[in-house]
Enzyme design. Structure first.
Site, short mmCIF file in Angstrom:
data_model
loop_
_atom_site.label_atom_id
_atom_site.label_comp_id
_atom_site.label_asym_id
_atom_site.label_seq_id
_atom_site.Cartn_x
_atom_site.Cartn_y
_atom_site.Cartn_z
CG HIS A 859 -9.13 40.40 71.01
ND1 HIS A 859 -9.86 39.64 69.89
CD2 HIS A 859 -10.08 40.30 71.84
CE1 HIS A 859 -10.73 38.76 70.52
NE2 HIS A 859 -11.11 39.11 71.71
CD GLU A 861 -6.07 40.77 66.28
OE1 GLU A 861 -6.06 40.78 67.41
OE2 GLU A 861 -6.75 40.12 65.41
CB CYS A 915 -12.08 37.87 65.85
SG CYS A 915 -12.09 39.60 66.89
CB CYS A 985 -9.73 42.17 65.67
SG CYS A 985 -9.31 41.90 67.34
#
Length: 1178
Positions: A859, A861, A915, A985
Site C-alpha cells: 500500500h 502509505e 484504508c 493502513c
C-alpha cells in the site's frame, strides 16, 4: 332478357345510340321519369350511375336550375362518349386500376375519338345488357367484416381469429382490415390481448375530434327496400388502403418542413425523434423525396445534415405570416392511384336530423378524407352533410354546370369557394394586410432585440432575422493555424449587410462572438431609431466596427460580450475553474415582505470580495453579482495589460486569462488526481486542444484479448499502451499522455517559483537540488494567493511523482493511490519530497519468504514509509559531528543517540483516506477544506464499532474487522491456505504516531521520529481521521499516554485536505503494481508487483525496500558506527534488541486489546529469523 333496368323510381329502356352531334338539344336525350317532387334529381343520379357502368354513351347533364351531386373524382369532367362495351367488359369492375386522369377529363380503355367527330353508334351496350344477369359483384373483405360484426348486434365484440375462421380470410388480412377500419372510425378496438372488435356505436358519429373526417358521416343511408344499388355499385378495389400511405407521407413531409423551418438544420435521426418517429430510416425516404422536389438539400456524408431550400423557406414564411384562408382542393389528381378527397363534414342542424342518418355500412368507393393544412383557420359555417357520389339524396346549391357541360367547383366547400362569394369579398381576401404590415400591432425591433439578447447569441440573431423577414447567414471568412490549434473567423451577413467578423479557436465560439457583435450593432441602431435620433447617426461603417469592437457595443451589451452566450454565473465559475481558484456566492441580506423580497449577493474569489448587488430573486441576484465580478476582473486584466504593453487592450476576458499563459497550482493537482480520461479531456479543453483515443491494434484470443490504444492531443500522438479491455486501454493512454504533457509544459516559474528548468527525468537531480538544497533558488513561501498549507504539500507530492514518471512505463498507468513524505527544514521552508510510493495490494500467502526477500504490504502509505527509512539510513551514513550544521540530525539528551532537529518536520500526504478505520464514513460526513491554525482534534465516537482494528483483504482491496479471539498466524497454516492477515493502513499510522516512523532497528541510533501533519486529497473527515490515526488510544483520557516510557509519546499531527480541487470517485480497481522512491535513489524508480512482493518483471529481483535490503542497510550502519554487538544478530533478534521500542510496542498492543479494539495480528515469527553475513566496514 329484360328490356330495361329497374331502378328505384321506374324502368328505363337501354340506350343503343352511343354518340350524338353536339348541336342536338339536350332535351332529346331525356329519359322518361316518374312524377314526384324528387323525381328529377333521382333520375339524374341514376343516369350518372348508368353512365359510369357503361350503359350510357354520354355523360348526363343537368340544368342550372337544378342541383347536382359531387362527382366521383375531383376535377372538371367533360362530356364524351364511352368506349365499346365489349372492349371494357373486363375492365369496368376494376375501374380504379384502368382509369387515366387528364387535366380536362378521364378516359377508360382504348383511345377515344375527338368530341367533334361523328361515328357510327357502338353496339356493345346491348351485349353487355344481355349478359348482365350473368355478372355478379362479390363483397369486399371490409364489407364482409362489417356485415359479420353487424350481425353480432350493437355492443357485441369478437376477435380477429374468430373473424378469420368464419369468413375464411387469412388472419393477417383480417388484422389489416380491422386496423384500417379503426383508423376510418368504423370499428372500436377494446383492450386486452387479443383485442375485441366491435362496431362504433351510432351515438359516437358526431363525437370525433375536430379535423378528423368520418366518411360514414358524409353519406346518407338509403331505404332498406332498395338493396339493389348497394350490391350493384360494389367495388372491391375501392376499399383498399392505398391512400393511407400517401396521407401519412404528406403528414410526415409537413412535419419535417415545419421542424427544419424552426431549426436551421438537423440530421435524419434528430428529425425522426422530433416528429414522433424512432429511427432515421423512417424519414430517409421522405427526405429523399423532398430533395427531389427541391424542398430540402443535404450536406456531408456520414451522416448528412438536412436543410430547407431558400424557396421552400420563403413559401413557409409567407404561409405563416399572411394567415390567409387555405387554398382550394386541387381539381385534378396527378396519380392514377389517388382517390378523391372530401372536405370535412359537420353535424347537421337539429331540424335536419330527421332526414339524415349515419350509414352503418361501408359504401363503395369510400376513402378517408385528406387532411387539409390550416383547416382550423377556415371561417365557421353552417353544419351540413354532403351526399355520397354514388347514391341518391338531397343535393345542395353550389355545384353548377357550365356551358360546356363540365361539373363545376368539384369538391370545394361553400365557405372556401370564391365563385359564390359576395361581390368584393374575394378582393377583400386577396388584399388582406400581411402579418408584418405596420397597421397590425406588434412589438418594436428594439424590444424584440432586447428579448433575443437574453438567449444564445446565434439563436437570438436568427430569431430576430425571422421576425423581420430577413435572411441571416454565418460566413466562414478564414481558417488559419495548425490542426491542433486552429483559428476560425466568421462574419454575420443579414440581407446582404456585412457585420464585423469575429475570430476564435472553434467554429461555435466564433459564430457566437460574431452574433454578439452583430446584435450589439443592431441594438444600438434600433435604440437610436426609437429615441428619435437621425438614422444616419445610428449606422456606423463596418470598418469602424471592426476596428473598434469595444466602442461598437452598447453599454447594455457589455455583459453579453463577456459571456459569449452563457450565463454570467457559468462563465465566472469556468474562469475560476481554469485559474484554480474557489468562487463563492455570499448572501449578505434578505429584506422586504414575502411577496416582494430583496436579496443582496456578492461574489468572493479567494480573499477578494466584489461589490454587492440586490435583486428580487436569488437567481437574478447571483447573475448580477457574477456580472459585476466579471466586469471587475476584466478591468483588472485590461489595466495590467496596459501597464505591460503600453496601453494595448485585450479583446475579451477569456484571452486575458488564457490558461496557456497563466497556470496555477491547482491545475497540476486537479488533472493528475482525477480520472485519467476525464483529466486529459479537461486538460486539452482548457488549453485549446482537441483530444481523442484511437484503437491501434487488437490481438489475442477472445477470452484474453489485448487492445493497443493511443492518445492524440492537439495533433500530437502519444506513446501507445496495451490493456486487456478497451476501457482500461483508454484510461492508460490518457494517463500516459497527461503525464507527458504536464511534465513537458510545467515550469517552476509558472507556478510562482524562481526560474527553474522543466522537471524531467534527466534533470531531476538538479531540480531537487534547486528545490531543497539551495536557499536562494526558491522563495520562502508560495506566492499563490488562496492556496493553503495542505495545497502546497499535495502540489509538491504530485509534482515530484510527475517528474519521476515523465518517461512513463505501461505498468505505471491507470488509477493509483499516491503517498509521499515531505521534509521541511524550517517553518518557512517550502519543503521537498524525500520519499513516495504508490500501490494498493498485499502479498499473497504463497509468496511469503523466509529470507525477507518479499515486501508483504505494498500500500502507498507503507511503501512511502519504507522509503523514508531508507532516506534516514542515507542521512545517518553522511552524518559527521564536524559538519552537523548541514545535517537534519543533532545529538539527543545523553549523547548516545541522535534526534531530528527541532526545526525539521515531516509531513505525510495521501491522495485518499487510509484504508481501515479512517475511511469508514459516508459522503455526508466529508469535510470541506478550511485553512485553520488550530491543531486540536475532535474525534468522532458514534458507535462501538468505530475504532476497531481491521485487516486488509489478501489479493484484493478493502478491509475486514479482526476477530475478538486470539489469532496466532503460523507459517504452515498460511502455506496450507489459511488467510494471510495484514493490518490496515489506519492502524499502522496509529502505531507510527505512538512508536515513531523510524521502526525498531533505527531505534538503536535514533530517537522516535513523528509526523507533523497528515494531508488527504479525497475522503476527508476530520473527526473520523483523527480518531483512526491517533485519538483512539486517548479515548479514555491520558491513561494510555501516561503508561508510555520516554521518549515515546502519543503524537497528534495536524490534519487537513486539499482545497484547490475536489476529486471525484473513480470506478474500477487499482493496478497490482507499486512504485517506490526516496531522495537517495536520484531519479531511479522501482516498480514492484504488489501480489508477489518482488520487482515487476520475469527475473523477480529483490526489492530495495524488502526486509533483507533494509537489514543490509542496518548492518552497514552498525559497522560504520562500530556497533559490533548488533552484527551477529538475526533480523528478529536485532529488532528485539531495541529494548525500549519492544516494550512500548507490547504495551501498545496490550492497550488496544484492553480498550476493546481487538488483537494486533502480526506475521509468522518464522519469516523474521533470517541472518546476514557480517558486512565489513568500508
Amino acid at each position: 332478357m329484360s328490356q330495361g333496368f329497374r331502378g328505384p323510381t321506374g324502368v328505363f329502356p337501354h340506350q343503343t345510340q352511343s354518340y350524338l352531334d353536339p348541336s342536338h338539344e339536350h332535351s332529346k336525350w331525356r329519359y322518361p321519369q316518374p312524377q314526384g317532387p324528387e323525381s328529377y334529381p333521382r333520375s339524374f343520379q341514376l343516369q350518372q350511375i348508368e353512365f359510369l357502368k357503361g350503359r350510357l354513351p354520354e355523360a348526363p347533364l343537368i340544368g342550372i336550375q337544378t342541383q347536382s351531386l359531387p362527382p366521383f373524382l375531383p376535377g372538371h369532367w367533360p362530356r364524351f362518349p364511352g368506349p365499346p362495351a365489349q372492349d371494357r367488359q373486363l375492365e369496368i369492375w376494376e375501374f380504379p386500376r384502368s382509369v387515366t386522369l387528364r387535366n380536362q377529363g378521364f378516359h377508360i380503355g382504348p383511345p377515344l375519338p375527338p368530341p367533334h367527330s361523328r361515328g357510327t353508334p357502338w353496339r356493345g351496350a346491348d351485349g353487355l345488357c344481355s349478359h348482365f344477369r350473368e355478372l355478379s359483384i362479390s363483397q369486399s373483405p371490409e364489407q364482409k367484416v362489417l356485415n359479420r360484426l353487424e350481425e353480432l348486434g350493437e355492443g357485441k365484440a369478437t376477435t380477429a381469429h374468430v373473424l378469420a375462421r368464419e369468413l375464411r380470410i387469412p388472419k393477417r388480412d383480417i388484422n389489416r382490415i380491422l386496423y384500417s377500419l379503426e383508423k376510418k372510425g368504423k370499428l372500436h378496438r377494446g383492450r386486452g390481448k387479443p383485442p375485441l372488435w366491435s362496431l362504433v356505436p351510432l351515438s359516437q358519429a358526431w363525437t370525433q375530434p375536430p379535423g378528423v373526417v368520418n366518411p360514414d358521416s358524409c353519406i346518407q343511408e338509403f331505404p332498406r327496400g332498395e338493396p339493389g344499388l348497394d350490391s350493384e355499385d360494389g367495388d372491391p378495389a375501392s376499399d383498399l388502403e392505398g391512400p393511407s400511405e400517401p396521407l401519412d407521407m404528406a403528414e410526415i413531409k409537413e412535419k419535417i418542413c415545419d421542424y427544419l423551418f424552426n431549426v436551421s438544420n438537423s440530421s435524419a435521426l434528430n428529425l425522426a425523434k422530433n416528429i414522433g418517429l424512432t429511427k432515421a430510416r423512417d424519414v430517409t425516404s421522405v427526405l429523399i423525396d423532398l430533395e427531389r422536389q427541391g424542398d430540402v438539400y443535404r450536406q456531408g456524408a456520414t451522416p448528412p445534415i438536412w436543410y430547407l431550400t431558400d424557396k421552400k423557406r420563403e413559401r413557409l414564411q409567407m404561409k405563416r405570416s399572411t394567415h390567409s384562408a387555405p387554398a382550394p382542393t386541387p381539381t385534378a389528381v396527378p396519380e392514377a392511384t389517388r382517390s378523391p378527397s372530401f372536405p370535412a363534414c359537420h353535424p347537421p342542424p337539429a331540424g335536419a336530423s330527421s332526414s339524415v342518418a349515419a350509414s352503418k355500412r361501408v359504401e363503395n368507393g369510400q376513402e378517408p378524407a385528406i387532411k387539409h393544412e390550416s383547416r382550423h383557420e377556415a371561417r365557421p359555417g353552417p353544419m351540413r352533410l354532403r351526399p355520397h357520389a354514388y347514391h341518391n339524396g338531397p343535393s345542395r346549391a353550389g355545384y353548377v354546370a357550365s356551358e360546356n357541360g363540365q361539373w363545376a367547383t368539384d369538391d370545394i366547400p361553400d365557405n372556401l369557394n370564391s365563385i359564390h362569394t359576395a361581390p368584393g369579398e374575394f378582393r377583400a381576401i386577396m388584399e388582406m394586410p400581411s402579418f408584418y404590415s405596420p397597421t397590425l400591432p406588434r412589438c418594436s425591433p428594439y424590444k424584440k432585440l432586447t428579448e433575443c439578447q437574453l438567449k444564445n447569441p446565434v439563436s437570438g440573431l436568427l430569431e430576430y432575422a425571422q421576425f423581420t423577414s430577413q435572411t441571416c447567414d454565418f460566413n466562414l471568412i478564414e481558417q488559419s493555424g495548425p490542426s491542433h490549434e486552429p483559428r476560425f473567423k466568421f462574419q454575420v451577413v443579414i440581407n446582404g449587410r456585412e457585420f464585423p467578423p469575429a475570430e476564435a479557436g472553434s467554429k461555435k465560439v466564433a459564430k457566437q462572438d460574431a452574433a454578439v457583435k452583430a446584435m450589439a450593432i443592431l441594438l444600438r441602431e434600433a435604440k437610436a431609431k426609437d429615441s428619435g435620433q437621425p438614422e444616419d447617426l445610428s449606422h456606423c461603417p463596418m470598418e469602424e466596427d471592426s476596428e473598434k469592437p469595444a466602442e461598437a457595443q452598447a453599454p447594455s451589451s457589455s455583459a453579453t460580450s463577456l459571456f459569449s452566450g452563457k450565463s454570467p454565473v457559468t462563465t465566472l465559475l469556468e474562469c475560476m475553474h481554469k485559474l484554480g481558484n474557489s468562487c463563492e456566492f455570499r448572501l449578505l441580506s434578505k429584506e422586504g415582505p414575502a411577496h416582494d423580497p430583496k436579496f443582496q449577493y456578492c461574489v468572493a474569489v479567494g480573499a477578494q470580495t466584489f461589490p454587492p448587488v440586490s435583486a428580487p430573486s436569488k437567481k437574478v441576484a447571483k447573475q448580477m453579482a457574477a456580472e459585476e465580478a466579471m466586469k471587475a476582473l476584466q478591468e483588472e486584466a485590461a489595466s495590467s495589460a496596459d501597464d505591460q504593453s503600453g496601453g494595448a487592450n485585450t479583446d475579451s476576458l477569456d484571452e486575458s486569462m488564457a490558461p496557456n499563459k497563466i497556470r496555477r497550482i491547482g491545475e497540476l493537482v486537479r488533472y493528475l488526481n482525477t480520472n485519467p480520461v476525464g483529466g486529459l479531456l479537461e486538460y486539452a479543453r482548457s488549453h485549446g486542444f482537441a483530444a481523442e483515443f484511437k484503437l491501434i491494434d487488437q490481438s489475442g484470443p477472445p477470452h484474453e484479448p489485448k487492445f493497443v490504444y493511443q492518445a492524440k492531443v492537439g495533433g500530437r500522438w502519444f506513446p501507445a499502451v496495451c490493456a486487456h479491455s478497451k476501457k482500461q486501454g483508454k484510461q492508460d493512454a490518457a494517463d500516459a499522455a497527461l503525464r507527458v504533457l504536464i511534465g513537458e509544459s510545467e515550469k517552476a516559474e509558472q507556478l510562482g517559483f524562481a526560474e527553474v528548468t522543466p522537471v524531467t527525468g534527466a534533470s531531476l537531480r538538479r531540480t531537487m537540488l534547486l528545490l531543497s538544497r539551495s536557499p536562494d533558488a526558491h522563495p520562502k513561501t508560495l506566492p499563490l494567493s488562496g492556496s493553503t498549507f495542505h495545497d502546497q504539500i499535495a502540489m509538491l507530492s504530485h509534482r515530484c511523482f510527475n517528474a519521476l514518471t515523465n518517461s512513463f512505463q505501461p505498468s505505471l498507468l491507470g488509477r493509483k493511490i499516491l503517498a509521499a513524505i515531505i521534509m521541511k527544514r524550517d517553518p518557512e521552508d517550502m519543503g521537498v519530497v524525500v520519499s513516495l510510493g504508490t500501490g494498493n495490494r498485499c502479498v499473497k500467502g504463497d509468496s511469503l519468504s523466509l529470507k525477507g526477500e518479499t515486501v508483504n504490504d505494498c500500500h502507498a502509505e507503507i511503501i512511502s514509509r519504507r522509503g523514508f527509512i531508507r532516506f534516514l539510513y542515507s542521512e545517518l551514513m553522511k552524518y559527521n559531528h564536524h559538519t552537523a550544521k548541514n545535517s537534519i540530525f543533532e545529538l539527543a539528551r545523553g549523547g548516545e543517540k541522535l534526534q531530528i532537529k527541532k526545526t525539521v518536520s515531516f509531513h505525510l500526504y495521501i491522495s485518499t483516506a487510509p484504508c481501515g478505520d479512517g475511511a469508514l464514513f459516508d459522503k455526508s460526513c466529508s469535510d470541506r477544506a478550511v485553512e485553520s491554525t488550530e491543531s486540536r482534534h475532535y474525534p468522532v465516537f458514534e458507535n462501538p464499532k468505530q475504532g476497531k482494528l481491521r485487516t486488509k483483504v489478501e489479493n484484493g482491496e478493502g478491509t475486514i474487522p479482526v476477530e475478538s479471539s486470539d489469532i496466532v498466524p503460523t507459517w504452515d497454516g498460511i502455506r496450507l491456505g489459511e488467510r494471510l492477515r495484514t493490518m490496515s493502513c489506519s492502524d499502522k499510522i496509529l502505531r507510527w504516531n505512538v512508536l515513531g516512523l523510524q521502526g525498531a532497528l533505527l531505534t538503536h541510533f535514533l530517537q522516535p521520529v513523528y509526523l507533523k501533519s497528515v494531508t488527504l486529497g479525497y475522503l476527508f473527515s476530520q473527526g473520523h481521521l483523527t480518531r483512526a490515526i491517533c485519538c483512539r488510544v486517548t479515548r479514555d483520557g491520558k491513561a494510555f499516554e501516561d503508561g508510555l516510557r520516554y521518549p515515546f509519546i502519543v503524537n497528534h499531527p495536524k490534519v487537513g485536505r486539499v482545497s484547490v480541487y475536489d476529486s471525484k470517485r473513480q470506478s474500477g480497481k487499482t493496478k497490482e503494481t507499486s512504485v517506490n522512491w526516496c531522495m537517495a535513489d536520484g531519479y531511479d524508480l522501482e516498480i514492484l508487483d504488489g501480489t508477489r512482493g518482488t520487482v515487476d518483471g520475469p527475473g523477480k529481483e529483490l526489492s530495495r525496500v524488502s526486509k533483507k535490503n533494509i537489514f543490509l542497510q542496518f548492518k552497514k550502519l552498525c559497522s560504520f558506527r562500530a556497533r559490533r554487538d548488533l552484527l551477529q544478530l538475526s533480523y528478529g533478534e536485532a529488532k528485539k534488541a531495541a529494548r525500549d521500542y519492544d516494550l512500548a510496542k507490547n504495551y501498545f498492543k496490550k492497550s488496544l486489546r484492553d480498550m476493546g479494539y481487538g488483537n494486533w495480528i502480526s506475521k509468522p515469527q518464522e519469516e523474521k529469523n533470517f541472518y546476514l553475513c557480517p558486512v565489513p566496514n568500508d
